[in-house]
Every structure is written in structure tokens, then in C-alpha cells.
Write a protein that holds these residues in place. Structure first.
Motif, PDB file in Angstrom:
ATOM      1  N   ARG A 101     -52.571   2.012  81.922  1.00  0.00           N
ATOM      2  CA  ARG A 101     -52.048   2.430  80.613  1.00  0.00           C
ATOM      3  C   ARG A 101     -50.650   1.876  80.440  1.00  0.00           C
ATOM      4  N   SER A 120     -47.338   0.698  77.451  1.00  0.00           N
ATOM      5  CA  SER A 120     -46.808   0.664  76.082  1.00  0.00           C
ATOM      6  C   SER A 120     -47.023  -0.736  75.537  1.00  0.00           C
ATOM      7  N   ARG A 171     -45.799  -3.103  72.903  1.00  0.00           N
ATOM      8  CA  ARG A 171     -44.720  -3.235  71.918  1.00  0.00           C
ATOM      9  C   ARG A 171     -44.896  -4.483  71.062  1.00  0.00           C
ATOM     10  N   GLN A 195     -48.266   2.474  71.110  1.00  0.00           N
ATOM     11  CA  GLN A 195     -46.804   2.525  71.319  1.00  0.00           C
ATOM     12  C   GLN A 195     -46.281   3.819  70.730  1.00  0.00           C
ATOM     13  N   ILE A 196     -45.554   4.563  71.540  1.00  0.00           N
ATOM     14  CA  ILE A 196     -44.908   5.787  71.043  1.00  0.00           C
ATOM     15  C   ILE A 196     -43.690   5.365  70.231  1.00  0.00           C
ATOM     16  N   SER A 234     -40.464   7.161  68.996  1.00  0.00           N
ATOM     17  CA  SER A 234     -39.627   8.362  68.956  1.00  0.00           C
ATOM     18  C   SER A 234     -38.776   8.438  67.699  1.00  0.00           C
ATOM     19  N   ARG A 279     -43.328  -4.013  84.156  1.00  0.00           N
ATOM     20  CA  ARG A 279     -43.248  -2.543  84.140  1.00  0.00           C
ATOM     21  C   ARG A 279     -43.052  -2.106  85.581  1.00  0.00           C
ATOM     22  N   ARG A 306     -42.199   0.988  88.651  1.00  0.00           N
ATOM     23  CA  ARG A 306     -42.253   2.389  89.051  1.00  0.00           C
ATOM     24  C   ARG A 306     -41.611   2.530  90.429  1.00  0.00           C
TER      25      ARG A 306
HETATM   26  C1  LIG Z   1     -41.624  11.077  75.167  1.00  0.00           C
HETATM   27  C2  LIG Z   1     -41.711   9.572  75.138  1.00  0.00           C
HETATM   28  C3  LIG Z   1     -41.022   8.875  74.174  1.00  0.00           C
HETATM   29  C4  LIG Z   1     -41.120   7.489  74.097  1.00  0.00           C
HETATM   30  N1  LIG Z   1     -40.521   6.803  73.065  1.00  0.00           N
HETATM   31  C5  LIG Z   1     -40.746   5.477  72.941  1.00  0.00           C
HETATM   32  C6  LIG Z   1     -40.266   4.759  71.813  1.00  0.00           C
HETATM   33  O1  LIG Z   1     -39.646   5.306  70.910  1.00  0.00           O
HETATM   34  N2  LIG Z   1     -40.517   3.427  71.738  1.00  0.00           N
HETATM   35  C7  LIG Z   1     -41.235   2.764  72.706  1.00  0.00           C
HETATM   36  O2  LIG Z   1     -41.455   1.564  72.589  1.00  0.00           O
HETATM   37  N3  LIG Z   1     -41.696   3.426  73.802  1.00  0.00           N
HETATM   38  C8  LIG Z   1     -41.476   4.751  73.930  1.00  0.00           C
HETATM   39  N4  LIG Z   1     -41.967   5.423  75.011  1.00  0.00           N
HETATM   40  C9  LIG Z   1     -42.662   4.677  76.074  1.00  0.00           C
HETATM   41  C10 LIG Z   1     -41.837   4.554  77.345  1.00  0.00           C
HETATM   42  O3  LIG Z   1     -40.690   3.766  77.120  1.00  0.00           O
HETATM   43  C11 LIG Z   1     -42.750   3.935  78.388  1.00  0.00           C
HETATM   44  O4  LIG Z   1     -43.800   4.815  78.640  1.00  0.00           O
HETATM   45  C12 LIG Z   1     -42.022   3.615  79.696  1.00  0.00           C
HETATM   46  O5  LIG Z   1     -41.046   2.634  79.485  1.00  0.00           O
HETATM   47  C13 LIG Z   1     -43.006   3.108  80.748  1.00  0.00           C
HETATM   48  O6  LIG Z   1     -43.696   1.952  80.279  1.00  0.00           O
HETATM   49  P1  LIG Z   1     -45.268   1.923  80.148  1.00  0.00           P
HETATM   50  O7  LIG Z   1     -45.662   2.903  79.074  1.00  0.00           O
HETATM   51  O8  LIG Z   1     -45.618   0.515  79.737  1.00  0.00           O
HETATM   52  O9  LIG Z   1     -45.850   2.301  81.459  1.00  0.00           O
HETATM   53  C14 LIG Z   1     -41.883   6.795  75.080  1.00  0.00           C
HETATM   54  C15 LIG Z   1     -42.573   7.518  76.065  1.00  0.00           C
HETATM   55  C16 LIG Z   1     -42.503   8.890  76.083  1.00  0.00           C
HETATM   56  C17 LIG Z   1     -43.297   9.643  77.144  1.00  0.00           C
END
Ligand SMILES: Cc1cc2nc3c(=O)[nH]c(=O)nc-3n(C[C@H](O)[C@H](O)[C@H](O)COP(=O)(O)O)c2cc1C
Length: 249
Positions: free
Chosen positions: A11, A13, A15, A176-177, A179, A220, A222
Motif C-alpha cells: 500500500r 501513497s 501522488r 492519496q490522503i 489533509s 518509501r 520504514r
Molecule cells: C493522517 C494522515 C494524513 C496524511 N496526509 C497526507 C497529505 O495531506 N498528503 C499526502 O500526499 N499524503 C498524506 N499522507 C500520507 C503519508 O504522507 C504517507 O502515508 C507516508 O509518507 C508513508 O508513505 P506511503 O503511504 O507511500 O507508505 C497522510 C497519511 C496519514 C495517515
């Protein structure tokens, strides 16, 4: 067991851009929402209402919302950045600064410049070509019993987030989350555009779609399990065997 762990490890993100010609089907969306439905929540309050936005016209209106980054965000974001892949691989936490507009990662940049650079087009660029956006809201008048600041409620929203994200991943749908939709003028404008009642707050938003094949892949990282696991006493190492390398693209 290994299948779920592999899914969790893979899994990510997304972008980069999504394929504008490939909408997320209703049946796939239903599975993603089913994952939210069965997520664990404090006291089984099921404290979320999820808006599925897939109208091009409404998405364009969301994209038009101005979203200048706050000074606090720029400062605290900077603390999490690495400025080369080597630095990120060494730190094993945080993200690559190159994902952000140049002014966001320039120490001492004048805040006005930063705001100008990130302002009007930031949200449009993020949402552009996303066929579906989920806005996950919660009722600010309620909280999990005796949960100060409704921490348990927010953890519950996180469980729904992860459940949906994993199912999206399993269906080949990128996520993509965003925020930026929570807690500022973007939240207020979104509420107005989508007719969300005043008492409902946005927990998080996510864009969904099929990543274009050429999408840029980034490192990415960890920590190792033994970096965060403690055995019987804080600070005592649990010697654990990592089941995947601590960096992937
Ligand atoms: C609560 C939360 C808020 C996040 N906000 C953003 C965001 O605004 N933009 C974004 O691109 N990723 C966002 N992320 C993703 C994290 O940056 C990402 O999960 C982390 O860098 C690890 O990368 P991966 O998801 O590729 O494993 C968010 C994740 C979480 C859990």
C-alpha cells in the motif's frame, strides 16, 4: 497471512496523476465503502459519514478552492523532509522534500513567497484528473465516551482510512490522503459546496483513481522493527527479524 502482510507492505501513497479516462466503478467503490463499514471504531460508534464525489463539475469546484499553506505547516513540514534519497534512506522516517514546491523546502524563504507558490493552483493540481474524491466527515457534537479531544474518535477514523486504502490497493486503485481538506478555509468551502452541515467536520479526504503507468515512483522508507519495538521494558530491544527491506519504491 502473507497475503494481507504483502498488501500492507505494498500500500502506498500515489501522488502522481490518475488516468482521467478510467473512473472508479461503482462496484469497486462499494467494496471500498464496505471496508469502511466493517472498520473497528471506539464503542462501535461508526463515527463517519463519507461523501463520494465523482461529478466532474463538483470536483472542479473543489479544485478551485484556494489553499495557501499556513506558516505553521511550512515550518513543521520542513522538519520531516529529507533532501536526497541517501538522506531519507539513512533516516528511515519522513519524506522527500522534492515532492513539495521549491519554496516549501527552502529554509528562510519569505512566507509570502511560499503562500504565493502554493496558493491558488495547489488543490487544482492535486485533484486534477482524479475521478473520485472521498470526504470523510464526523459529527463534532459527539465523542467517544470520556475521550479527551475525541482521540478515540480520530483513531477510529484512521481505522476506516486504512481499511479503505487497503481494499483500494487490492483493487489496483491508487489513493492519496489530502489533509488540506481538514480544519481551514478549504474545509469551510468544501462544506458550502457539498452542503455539509455546520456541525460535521472533515476528518480526512482522499483522492482515488488508476495511476498512469508512467507515474513517478519515489523511495518509501520504514524503520526496522527493532527500532520501535521494546521488549518488556521501554528501551529494551526486541530482536525482531524484518520481513521486508526498509525501503521500497
Ligand atoms: C493522517 C494522515 C494524513 C496524511 N496526509 C497526507 C497529505 O495531506 N498528503 C499526502 O500526499 N499524503 C498524506 N499522507 C500520507 C503519508 O504522507 C504517507 O502515508 C507516508 O509518507 C508513508 O508513505 P506511503 O503511504 O507511500 O507508505 C497522510 C497519511 C496519514 C495517515
Amino acid at each position: 497471512m502473507s497475503d494481507i502482510l504483502t498488501l500492507i507492505q505494498e500500500r502506498r501513497s500515489v501522488r502522481g496523476p490518475f488516468d482521467p479516462e478510467r473512473p472508479v466503478s461503482l462496484s469497486d467503490l462499494q467494496q471500498i465503502l464496505e471496508a469502511a463499514r466493517w472498520s473497528p471504531t471506539a464503542h462501535n460508534m461508526q463515527n463517519f459519514e463519507i461523501l463520494v464525489v465523482d461529478s466532474k463539475e463538483v470536483l472542479a469546484r473543489l479544485g478551485d478552492i484556494s489553499s495557501p499553506a499556513s506558516e505553521v505547516f511550512i515550518r513543521e513540514n520542513y522538519d520531516q523532509l529529507s533532501f536526497s534519497e541517501e538522506e531519507l534512506l539513512q533516516k528511515k522516517v519522513g519524506i522527500l522534500g522534492t515532492m513539495f514546491p521549491a519554496a516549501w523546502r527552502t529554509p528562510g524563504a519569505k512566507f509570502d513567497e511560499v503562500a504565493r507558490e502554493s496558493g491558488p493552483s495547489f488543490l487544482r493540481d492535486t485533484i486534477k484528473d482524479s475521478p473520485t474524491v472521498l470526504i470523510v466527515t464526523y459529527d463534532s457534537r459527539k465523542r467517544a465516551p470520556a475521550s479527551e479531544g475525541d482521540v478515540l474518535g480520530f483513531i477510529s477514523l484512521g481505522c476506516a482510512m486504512e481499511n479503505m486504502w487497503l481494499v483500494a490497493q487490492s483493487l489496483g486503485i491508487g489513493c492519496q490522503i489530502m489533509s488540506v481538506f481538514s480544519g481551514n478555509t478549504v474545509e469551510k468551502e468544501t462544506r458550502r459546496i457539498l452542503g455539509i452541515p455546520e456541525y460535521m467536520r472533515t476528518g480526512f479526504a482522499a483522492r482515488l483513481g488508476y495511476p498512469v503507468a508512467s507515474a513517478f515512483k519515489y523511495v518509501r522508507v520504514r524503520r526496522n522493527v527493532e527500532d520501535f519495538a521494546h521488549h518488556n521494558r521501554f528501551g529494551a530491544k526486541l530482536t525482531a527479524v524484518d520481513v521486508a527491506p526498509n525501503a521500497q519504491r
